[in-house]
Design an enzyme around this catalytic site. Structure first.
Site, PDB file in Angstrom:
ATOM      1  N   ASN A  17      -4.027   4.505  -1.508  1.00 39.51           N
ATOM      2  CA  ASN A  17      -4.430   3.302  -0.754  1.00 39.51           C
ATOM      3  C   ASN A  17      -3.771   3.253   0.617  1.00 39.51           C
ATOM      4  O   ASN A  17      -4.385   2.807   1.595  1.00 39.51           O
ATOM      5  CB  ASN A  17      -4.112   2.036  -1.561  1.00 39.51           C
ATOM      6  N   MET A  93       5.420  -1.032  -7.105  1.00 42.62           N
ATOM      7  CA  MET A  93       5.579  -1.380  -8.524  1.00 42.62           C
ATOM      8  C   MET A  93       6.801  -2.263  -8.808  1.00 42.62           C
ATOM      9  O   MET A  93       7.361  -2.197  -9.899  1.00 42.62           O
ATOM     10  CB  MET A  93       5.634  -0.094  -9.366  1.00 42.62           C
ATOM     11  N   HIS A 112      -5.181  -4.966  -6.418  1.00 44.79           N
ATOM     12  CA  HIS A 112      -5.052  -4.913  -7.877  1.00 44.79           C
ATOM     13  C   HIS A 112      -6.321  -4.305  -8.473  1.00 44.79           C
ATOM     14  O   HIS A 112      -7.429  -4.724  -8.134  1.00 44.79           O
ATOM     15  CB  HIS A 112      -4.831  -6.328  -8.430  1.00 44.79           C
TER      16      HIS A 112
HETATM   17  C1  GRF Z   1      -3.790   1.281  -7.318  1.00 48.60           C
HETATM   18  O1  GRF Z   1      -4.707   1.373  -8.376  1.00 48.60           O
HETATM   19  C2  GRF Z   1      -3.473  -0.159  -6.995  1.00 48.60           C
HETATM   20  O2  GRF Z   1      -4.527  -1.026  -7.239  1.00 48.60           O
HETATM   21  C3  GRF Z   1      -2.358  -0.455  -7.967  1.00 48.60           C
HETATM   22  O3  GRF Z   1      -1.598   0.716  -8.003  1.00 48.60           O
HETATM   23  C4  GRF Z   1      -2.424   1.840  -7.700  1.00 48.60           C
HETATM   24  C5  GRF Z   1      -1.774   2.586  -6.577  1.00 48.60           C
HETATM   25  O4  GRF Z   1      -2.423   3.789  -6.282  1.00 48.60           O
HETATM   26  N1  GRF Z   1      -1.630  -1.627  -7.542  1.00 48.60           N
HETATM   27  P1  GRF Z   1      -2.030   4.588  -4.954  1.00 48.60           P
HETATM   28  O5  GRF Z   1      -0.520   4.796  -4.981  1.00 48.60           O
HETATM   29  O6  GRF Z   1      -2.445   3.771  -3.778  1.00 48.60           O
HETATM   30  O7  GRF Z   1      -2.765   5.881  -5.049  1.00 48.60           O
END
Ligand code: GRF
Length: 206
Positions: A17, A93, A112
């Site tokens: 992301n 996290m 999310h």
């Molecule tokens: C994503 O699915 C987001 O929605 C969740 O954690 C994941 C992170 O993925 N909060 P990345 O690290 O962005 O690949």
């Protein structure tokens, strides 16, 4: 081009992301720029993605602080010294406390991987798949003092096929995330997000 709105991104892992935001920021006329990427984990691949684009990074490892308060003070001071206007949680996290949330009140977005208020917390894609839902999706929301409870900015549904596997569902969800999060960043940076209680109105471009 007018000044781009500076943001900080908090990450913990893969950073796909974050990558979507960094790629969007390279588009001509995108109204935001990433000033700093902060990870609470030194081994997060997201940090490599930031380095590859020449973006400043910091590791603020929660285990190295005596309390959550001290950890968050460090996050706040890093973000403030990078002069960010807003903060995006992109796979970060750790739950943030009142102190952090109040400091950046109305200026924190989270992504999310479910249609909130269904399946808050961790492993949302897994939870939805195990539950047997026919439709799940993606939510971008403002962060308040609860876990995944803040006002919803953007939401998009993802339908499950008859033979959907967990892996194929993950792929579908992530590809929606990578579109929705940069879109929310753009709307915030353009000053078009108007929270009114639980509802977030999307204003016209000024
Ligand atoms: C994503 O699915 C987001 O929605 C969740 O954690 C994941 C992170 O993925 N909060 P990345 O690290 O962005 O690949």
């Amino acid at each position: 081009m007018t000044k781009r709105c500076p943001l900080g991104v908090l990450v913990s892992g893969n950073g796909s992301n974050l990558q979507a935001i960094l790629d969007a920021c390279e588009q001509k006329n995108f109204p935001a720029e990433v000033r700093i990427v902060i990870s609470n984990k030194a081994e997060a691949y997201a940090l490599e993605r930031a380095h590859a684009k020449g973006i400043a990074t910091a590791v603020v490892s929660h285990g190295e602080f005596p309390s959550r308060g001290a950890f968050e003070e460090k996050l706040i001071s890093q973000l403030e010294s990078s002069k960010v206007d807003f903060v995006v949680l992109a796979g970060f996290m750790r739950v943030l406390s009142t102190r952090f949330v109040r400091h950046f009140a109305g200026r924190i977005l989270n992504i999310h991987p479910a249609l909130l208020p269904a399946f808050p917390g961790t492993h949302a894609i897994n939870q939805a798949w195990n539950y047997g839902v026919k439709v799940t999706g993606v939510t971008v929301h403002f962060v308040d003092e609860g876990t995944d409870t803040g006002p919803i900015v953007l939401q998009e549904a993802v339908a499950l096929d008859e033979k959907e596997s967990l892996e194929s569902l993950e792929e579908k969800i992530h590809s929606v995330e990578h579109r929705l999060l940069p879109e929310a960043v753009r709307l915030f940076a353009e000053g078009r997000l108007r929270p009114e209680g639980r509802k977030v109105r999307i204003g016209d471009p000024s």
